[in-house]
Design a protein around this motif. Structure first.
Motif, PDB file in Angstrom:
ATOM      1  N   ARG A 342       0.845  -1.188   0.000  1.00  0.00           N
ATOM      2  CA  ARG A 342       0.000   0.000   0.000  1.00  0.00           C
ATOM      3  C   ARG A 342       0.883   1.242   0.000  1.00  0.00           C
ATOM      4  O   ARG A 342       1.772   1.390   0.840  1.00  0.00           O
ATOM      5  CB  ARG A 342      -0.911   0.026   1.225  1.00  0.00           C
ATOM      6  CG  ARG A 342      -1.777   1.279   1.260  1.00  0.00           C
ATOM      7  CD  ARG A 342      -2.921   1.192   2.219  1.00  0.00           C
ATOM      8  NE  ARG A 342      -3.667   2.439   2.246  1.00  0.00           N
ATOM      9  CZ  ARG A 342      -4.789   2.628   2.915  1.00  0.00           C
ATOM     10  NH1 ARG A 342      -5.301   1.628   3.622  1.00  0.00           N
ATOM     11  NH2 ARG A 342      -5.400   3.796   2.874  1.00  0.00           N
ATOM     12  N   ASP A 344      -0.068   5.070  -0.514  1.00  0.00           N
ATOM     13  CA  ASP A 344      -1.003   6.168  -0.785  1.00  0.00           C
ATOM     14  C   ASP A 344      -0.309   7.422  -1.301  1.00  0.00           C
ATOM     15  O   ASP A 344      -0.958   8.311  -1.858  1.00  0.00           O
ATOM     16  CB  ASP A 344      -1.774   6.513   0.497  1.00  0.00           C
ATOM     17  CG  ASP A 344      -2.746   5.407   0.897  1.00  0.00           C
ATOM     18  OD1 ASP A 344      -3.004   4.524   0.065  1.00  0.00           O
ATOM     19  OD2 ASP A 344      -3.230   5.432   2.046  1.00  0.00           O
ATOM     20  N   ASN A 345       1.012   7.499  -1.115  1.00  0.00           N
ATOM     21  CA  ASN A 345       1.749   8.682  -1.557  1.00  0.00           C
ATOM     22  C   ASN A 345       2.177   8.585  -3.022  1.00  0.00           C
ATOM     23  O   ASN A 345       2.815   9.488  -3.552  1.00  0.00           O
ATOM     24  CB  ASN A 345       2.993   8.884  -0.688  1.00  0.00           C
ATOM     25  CG  ASN A 345       3.900   7.661  -0.689  1.00  0.00           C
ATOM     26  OD1 ASN A 345       3.421   6.538  -0.843  1.00  0.00           O
ATOM     27  ND2 ASN A 345       5.192   7.864  -0.517  1.00  0.00           N
ATOM     28  N   GLU A 348      -1.726   7.116  -8.690  1.00  0.00           N
ATOM     29  CA  GLU A 348      -2.255   5.887  -9.284  1.00  0.00           C
ATOM     30  C   GLU A 348      -1.853   5.751 -10.753  1.00  0.00           C
ATOM     31  O   GLU A 348      -1.914   4.671 -11.317  1.00  0.00           O
ATOM     32  CB  GLU A 348      -3.772   5.823  -9.142  1.00  0.00           C
ATOM     33  CG  GLU A 348      -4.533   6.873  -9.907  1.00  0.00           C
ATOM     34  CD  GLU A 348      -6.037   6.783  -9.646  1.00  0.00           C
ATOM     35  OE1 GLU A 348      -6.750   6.329 -10.551  1.00  0.00           O
ATOM     36  OE2 GLU A 348      -6.482   7.171  -8.549  1.00  0.00           O
ATOM     37  N   ILE A 351       1.376   3.385 -10.576  1.00  0.00           N
ATOM     38  CA  ILE A 351       1.478   2.204  -9.717  1.00  0.00           C
ATOM     39  C   ILE A 351       1.772   0.930 -10.502  1.00  0.00           C
ATOM     40  O   ILE A 351       2.434   0.025  -9.996  1.00  0.00           O
ATOM     41  CB  ILE A 351       0.220   2.019  -8.834  1.00  0.00           C
ATOM     42  CG1 ILE A 351      -1.057   1.978  -9.684  1.00  0.00           C
ATOM     43  CG2 ILE A 351       0.148   3.096  -7.761  1.00  0.00           C
ATOM     44  CD1 ILE A 351      -2.315   1.691  -8.858  1.00  0.00           C
ATOM     45  N   THR A 370      -3.101   2.141  -4.041  1.00  0.00           N
ATOM     46  CA  THR A 370      -3.121   3.509  -3.521  1.00  0.00           C
ATOM     47  C   THR A 370      -4.567   3.913  -3.300  1.00  0.00           C
ATOM     48  O   THR A 370      -5.483   3.395  -3.946  1.00  0.00           O
ATOM     49  CB  THR A 370      -2.418   4.474  -4.495  1.00  0.00           C
ATOM     50  OG1 THR A 370      -2.268   5.746  -3.881  1.00  0.00           O
ATOM     51  CG2 THR A 370      -3.204   4.642  -5.786  1.00  0.00           C
TER      52      THR A 370
END
Length: 562
Positions: A342, A344-345, A348, A351, A370
């Protein structure tokens, strides 16, 4: 990481090195060898062998007769962008009532969505949607399109789910399809639709042939096997690209520094295609469609510079994402055999690329997820040879809001509280596979043959070049030379951050030079070695007017004679 060297062939007496390589690939019949090596291959198939192609053509012809508004619904990667441009350009020969729609990666996500369908109906005044490179998993969206009075044809190349959309579906991977070749990309499928229409309407052949540059971009970028019909399509397409017949590509070549260089599969995959992908990853994929269709040189140059700038930005974002995920694995997940990370920073938009890089570093199937603005998680995955990531995700499909993909790559969305369960289930399954076949988790390289230093000549390189274009299903041939004495004075780290290896050595009184990308650390980890074995592809090196042969090193090992 140690790699297993598989010697998959040998120089067969009475055959050339190229014929020996083809024998190792299972291509042994004289006519098959001639077809593979031909500059003008002929392996292609009747588009009407594709299931539902006849029905698709009939529906389109009926809409053309009624001057209906046709909207091509694309995707934001290279395959989707080129597919969209291809059909828009093709239909422009026969109607002015043609337009396109590409969803925004961030606000809409992949594939058909109801808001876009409504927009096409109400704002674009569309009558017929033709999807390219998407749609096979869009049952509900197709139903909605029909409910509001839209006709729809789905063209796709992804693996069909059990529940298919109830419309005309053109996908060579669906049950009951008898088309002989199943590895066309989305743009390849779009091209076959255009081919079927061209035959039905008796249009000039150049309405098709001039589109092969687009098919070539997509086929190489989407990493489908460069064999069979794909090989035919891209051999002709590369010729078109190198003749600068499409303004947008010609200008982009100049912007990225390839104006005077021959465009091959490698330069498409590593330099040109990422510029189109960057638009969809960071901004708007429509920029890529516009460039491919642009007829004005000033506007084309502006678009090409935007794509080039976006790709530079993408590289920086990607590098930060790779470093974050690498550290995450090293801190928390080294004992996992299926990596679910994971981050989140990380945007997308990158990724998928980050997942691919982490997969390469640790050689484990990898998902990177994300959090979206809507609150759920969006993920992308890449796999290793021997683990079908699509099939593995299918076994836990109850955890997803939606998912899709193929053997080596996938995309999905899921609720935040399902992530830990997904990680544990996939890891449990990976450990089962590892117990059954532990070698799957060890990277392998296929080597054609061990050769002598005296074999490493310009003639060898020119002979082997007949096997191009290289890519998935037709990788660049690797050779090995063993027991090379290292010239420790000249062998050193080089490049940015000293991550690459400049190699110098000698065997049989012949000096050998090579470059190993990202191999400096591996060489240093060998310790103080006198002799090494090297797996490599041969390449011509031109420097200061001097032409020589060098090894592009794939792997390096300590020799057994030490």
């Amino acid at each position: 990481m140690e790699k297993i060297w598989n010697f998959v062939g040998e120089k067969i007496e009475g055959l050339s090195i190229v014929e020996s390589i083809l024998y190792a690939k299972g291509i042994t019949a004289k006519e098959e060898i001639e077809e593979f090596l031909s500059d003008r291959p002929k392996k292609t198939y009747n588009p009407f062998l594709i299931k539902n192609m006849k029905e698709a053509v009939e529906k389109i012809l009926n809409h053309l007769k009624n001057n209906s508004k046709i909207v091509i619904f694309g995707d934001y990667d290279v395959d989707g962008v080129t597919s969209t441009a291809l059909l828009v350009e093709f239909f422009s020969n026969i109607t002015n009532n043609i337009d396109y729609y590409i969803p925004n990666r961030f606000s809409e996500g992949y594939g058909l969505n109801k808001e876009a369908i409504k927009y096409i109906k109400e704002e674009m005044k569309g009558d017929l949607i033709i999807t390219v490179d998407n749609g096979v998993s869009s049952f509900d969206e197709v139903e909605y399109a029909k409910e509001i009075g839209l006709d729809i044809i789905v063209t796709d190349h992804h693996n069909p789910p059990e529940k298919l959309p109830e419309c005309i579906l053109v996908d060579v991977k669906q049950k009951g399809d008898i088309y002989p070749f199943k590895e066309l990309c989305g743009c390849g499928i779009a091209f076959k639709l255009a081919q079927a229409l061209q035959r039905s309407l008796k249009l000039p052949k150049n309405t098709l042939s001039k589109l092969l540059d687009l098919v070539t971009l997509a086929t190489i970028a989407d990493i489908v096997p460069l064999i069979d019909e794909n090989r035919t399509l891209i051999k002709y397409g590369l010729r078109i690209i190198n003749s600068n017949k499409r303004l947008g590509l010609s200008v982009l070549r100049e912007v990225v520094g390839l104006k005077d260089k021959e465009i091959n599969a490698g330069r498409i995959g590593f330099i040109l295609a990422p510029c189109f992908n960057a638009a969809g990853r960071l901004e708007d994929a429509k920029l890529g469609v516009e460039l491919l269709l642009e007829k004005n040189e000033e506007r084309a140059l502006k678009l090409a510079n935007i794509l080039y700038r976006l790709n530079r930005e993408r590289q920086k974002v990607q590098e930060r994402g790779e470093e974050y995920c690498r550290q995450l694995v090293e801190k928390n997940y080294m004992n996992y055999d299926f990596l679910v990370l994971r981050a989140d920073n990380i945007s997308e938009g990158v990724i998928g690329i980050v997942a691919g890089k982490i997969k390469d570093i640790f050689y484990k199937p990898t998902l990177v997820v994300t959090k979206t603005e809507e609150g759920y998680l969006k993920g992308s995955g890449r796999s290793i040879k021997g683990i079908n990531i699509y099939e593995e995700l299918k076994k836990v499909s109850d955890l997803f809001i939606g998912f899709g993909g193929h053997e080596m790559a996938c995309g999905f969305s899921l609720e935040e509280d399902k992530l830990d369960e997904l990680r544990e289930k996939l890891n449990f399954r990976a450990k089962e596979i590892k117990n059954e076949s532990p070698d799957i988790f060890i990277p392998k390289i296929d080597i054609i043959a061990e050769i002598k230093p005296s074999d490493l000549t310009i003639d060898l390189i020119e002979e082997v070049s007949k096997l191009e274009p290289y890519g998935m299903g037709n990788s660049k041939p690797l050779f090995a030379i063993k027991n090379i004495k290292v010239n420790t004075k000249w062998t050193r780290a080089c490049g940015n951050n000293n991550i690459h290896l400049k190699f110098s050595g000698k065997k049989d009184n012949i000096f050998l030079n090579g470059v190993g990308f990202s191999l400096a650390e591996k060489y240093n980890n060998l310790g103080e070695v006198l002799y090494v074995d090297i797996a490599f592809s041969p390449e011509i090196n031109e420097y200061n007017g001097k032409v020589s042969v060098q090894m592009v090193i794939e792997d390096i090992k300590k020799s057994e004679i030490e």
